[in-house]
Write an enzyme that holds these catalytic residues in place. Structure first.
Site, short mmCIF file in Angstrom:
data_model
loop_
_atom_site.label_atom_id
_atom_site.label_comp_id
_atom_site.label_asym_id
_atom_site.label_seq_id
_atom_site.Cartn_x
_atom_site.Cartn_y
_atom_site.Cartn_z
N CYS A 1 4.21 -6.96 11.40
CA CYS A 1 3.07 -7.78 11.82
C CYS A 1 2.73 -8.79 10.74
O CYS A 1 3.11 -8.65 9.59
CB CYS A 1 1.90 -6.84 12.09
SG CYS A 1 0.42 -7.69 12.63
N CYS B 1 8.81 5.28 -10.84
CA CYS B 1 10.09 5.97 -10.82
C CYS B 1 9.93 7.41 -11.27
O CYS B 1 8.92 7.78 -11.86
CB CYS B 1 11.16 5.23 -11.64
SG CYS B 1 11.15 5.56 -13.41
ZN LIG Z 1 -1.10 -6.10 12.01
#
Ligand SMILES: [Zn+2]
Ligand SMILES: [Zn+2]
Ligand SMILES: [Zn+2]
Ligand SMILES: [Zn+2]
Ligand SMILES: [Zn+2]
Ligand SMILES: [Zn+2]
Lengths: 153, 534
Positions: free
Chosen positions: B251, B311
């Site tokens: 998105c 890490c």
């Molecule tokens: Zn969104």
């Protein structure tokens, strides 16, 4: 109290109910709450309820007529669409309610329900089962209950 | 500090890299900006719409509210192109037919009469008001009103404005069912359209109705869904005929998710595994609290160590300097960077006597720890990348005399880390559900996962820690050193990308339905092992 700002529609309906009563049905508002009605329905002829006088209560909620009235049997009745608390399974009291319906149409529909029980849309499972498996016997029980509980005391 | 090791590692990988590259030539549809599109709305190169740059063939479109309204209006117009269908009726028809223009058209031209009846679009009034009447009685309040204060739907039943307002308001406040509103007259099915709503409802009710109509366009339409990110108001239009079974959607808000199940993106692992895993996590949530502890004692000196890097390679503070793995607490050197194998035989005698229930929790814990660590590591990486872009890039550019373009390799490395952490995370959910009796498959999967993971650890370490010397208050002046760093980070980015592509491809082929095919693939277990040995 609750009567101070009663909508004109309710006043009109009440006047109509009192001046033009429907045969076999009477409804009169309670003295201290004009939204609460004492109702009596005579058992229709040629039904197991014939000869019975059934008491109901009817209440018009604040949202009436946008919301349906609340109606309940006070007299015990053996009927597949009415449960032991007196609640009624009737479409116009639920999703089919329309603000163009009136108290008188609701009561007429209840009277019609007594003439035409519908065990396929039951509220009381046991009674509906009884009705479907042995209608003659169920009708006998309904008559018996009418005699016992609705004999017009 | 330990940079010597890393260079050594990098050289090892480099030679492997070429081998893998030759295997990879068939599928290089994964472009460099892919990960960028997933996480950041990069405004600076505007020609590439973030949602568009991801794959060559795009199967989804992100819709802002204005796009949604535009599409909805276009669809309504397309239906209203039929002369006998006015605009308001077109909208109601579309509501009934899940916003599919073709379904409306098919139904309408198959049996217009029947469609009119079910939807409530009457051709002529069913209720005739006396033609010469000056007043009509409202069917709700039973008062008489002049004609100008009475409104009717297509059926002709008269109601006053105020009763209409109350009726419509009640329905709107009952929820989205108001979109299919009918005339108040009992058993009259005449539809009440948006034009009537706009004429008769209060401003607030009109807005609510409008929202419901907009939501319906997304929610009742099989090709669209809302972005599930909290607070995001975008929707996604997905074209299932696009690129096969790739459900990844990203998105504009930067959230990327699976179109099919709307969970966070989990490319390489199927939706069923993801939902099982999420359910499992919620049922195990109490056990999970301790797994996620932020501090652990150093396995050597027992001083508490807080994990604040991404890490897993931990180094205890002075004077201990013990290097260990955050997950298994073993010496780092012992497993050389990857820590992915769950050995059911690793318990000692006492542990073996524990009940089965305990065992299954241990197995779960093994996978959950790694799933969750990669999740938080990914979040940290996202934050680090943002800091890198907003703060450090400029300083680096100044101190090392590098152009923005010349520093792009750092952003690319971080984007790769972010993407790989996500993939790696989900492979642990996959691993959890891999049946114990499928040893060959499990071994091969763990092999690829291990390779990918150790590559990623080296990359993450390099991007996070090795870079620090150039970010210090007194950075070395522009030098060979920085060029070495660039070379190393770029190599690690490439090699890690290849490792992960192999991992993802192998997993995708597995759940494409035929796990037995695994060995036949060019990068199947045998081939891969041989390449690795060279
Ligand atoms: Zn969104
Ligand atoms: Zn009215
Ligand atoms: Zn009507
Ligand atoms: Zn999914
Ligand atoms: Zn230590
Ligand atoms: Zn480890």
């Amino acid at each position: 109290m609750a009567n101070s700002n009663l909508p004109r529609r309710i006043i009109k309906e009440t006047q109509r109910l009192l001046s033009e009563p429907t045969p076999g049905i009477s409804a009169s508002p309670s003295e201290d709450n004009m939204r609460y009605f004492n109702v009596m329905i005579l058992g229709p002829t040629q039904t197991p309820y014939e000869g019975g006088v059934f008491k109901l209560e009817l209440f018009l909620p604040e949202e009436y007529p946008m919301a349906a009235p609340k109606v309940r049997f006070l007299t015990k009745i053996y009927h597949p669409n009415i449960d032991k608390l007196g609640r009624i399974c009737l479409d116009i009291l639920k999703d089919k309610w329309s603000p163009a319906l009136k108290i008188s149409t609701v009561l007429l529909s209840i009277q019609a329900l007594l003439s035409a029980p519908n065990p396929d849309d039951p509220l009381s499972e046991n009674i509906a089962k009884h009705w479907k498996s042995n209608e003659a016997e169920a009708v006998e029980t309904a008559k018996e209950w009418t005699r016992l509980y609705a004999s017009g005391a | 500090m330990d940079s010597g090791d890393d260079i050594h590692d990098a050289n090892d990988i480099e030679s492997l890299n070429e081998d893998i590259e030759s295997l990879n030539d068939n599928y290089d549809n994964y472009d460099d900006d892919a990960a960028a599109a997933d996480y950041f709305d990069d405004d600076d190169d505007d020609d590439t719409h973030p949602a568009k740059s991801r794959r060559i063939e795009q199967s989804f479109t992100i819709l802002k509210e204005s796009d949604i309204r535009q599409r909805q209006e276009d669809d309504i117009r397309r239906v209203a192109a039929v002369p006998s269908i006015p605009h308001g009726a077109a909208s109601i028809l579309l509501c009934h037919y899940n916003w599919s223009v073709s379904r409306v058209n098919d139904a309408w031209f198959a049996d217009e009469h029947e469609v009119r009846r079910t939807v409530g679009l009457l051709e002529k009034p069913v209720y005739d008001n006396p033609a010469d009447a000056k007043e009509l009685t409202c069917g709700i309040c039973f008062e008489a009103y002049p004609l100008s204060e009475i409104e009717t739907a297509s059926c002709g039943h008269p109601f006053c404005f105020s009763c209409w307002g109350g009726y419509i308001g009640t329905s709107i406040n009952d929820g989205p069912g108001c979109l299919l509103l009918r005339c108040p007259e009992s058993a009259c099915g005449a539809a009440v359209d948006q034009d009537m709503i706009n004429l008769l409802a209060s401003g607030e009710d009109k807005d609510k109705y409008d929202r419901y109509l907009l939501r319906s366009y997304i929610e009742d339409n099989k090709k669209t869904k809302w972005c599930p990110a909290p607070g995001c108001e975008h929707a996604v239009n997905f074209d299932p005929t696009g690129t096969g079974k790739d459900y990844d959607v990203s998105c504009l808000c930067s959230y990327s998710f699976c179109w099919n199940c709307t969970e966070e993106s989990h490319r390489s692992v199927d939706c069923g595994t993801v939902s099982k895993w999420i359910l499992k996590n919620s049922s195990e949530s109490e056990n999970v609290t301790w797994i996620l502890a932020k501090t652990k004692p150093c396995p050597e000196c027992k001083r508490p160590i807080e994990k604040n890097h991404g890490c897993m390679h931990m180094t205890c503070s002075q004077p201990c300097r013990f290097e260990f793995c955050w997950i298994c607490l073993g010496a780092w050197r012992k497993h050389g960077g990857s820590c992915n194998r769950y050995e059911s035989g690793e318990q000692n005698e006492t542990e073996k006597r524990r009940e089965m229930a305990k065992k299954s929790l241990e197995k779960y814990t093994h996978y959950y720890k790694r799933w969750a660590s990669n999740q938080s590591s990914r979040q940290k990486a996202v934050a680090d990348l943002q800091e890198m872009q907003s703060v450090h890039m400029k300083n680096l550019g100044d101190s090392q005399r590098q152009t923005e373009l010349e520093l792009k390799f750092i952003t690319e490395a971080w984007l790769q880390i972010v993407e790989c952490r996500r993939v790696l995370k989900w492979t642990y959910a996959y691993g959890y559900y891999l049946p114990d009796n499928e040893q060959a498959k499990k071994k091969f999967f763990e092999y690829l996962q291990g390779e990918a993971e150790s590559g990623l650890e080296r990359l993450h370490h390099c991007a996070e820690k090795v870079i620090q010397v150039f970010l210090s208050d007194d950075p070395p002046s522009p030098s060979e050193e920085f060029n070495d760093f660039r070379k190393k980070l770029t190599e690690l980015t490439n090699v890690t990308r290849n490792y992960f592509e192999n991992l993802v491809k192998a997993l995708e082929n597995v759940h494409d339905g035929n796990p037995c095919d695994l060995d036949k693939r060019p990068w199947g277990a045998g081939a891969m092992m041989n390449e690795m040995k060279e």
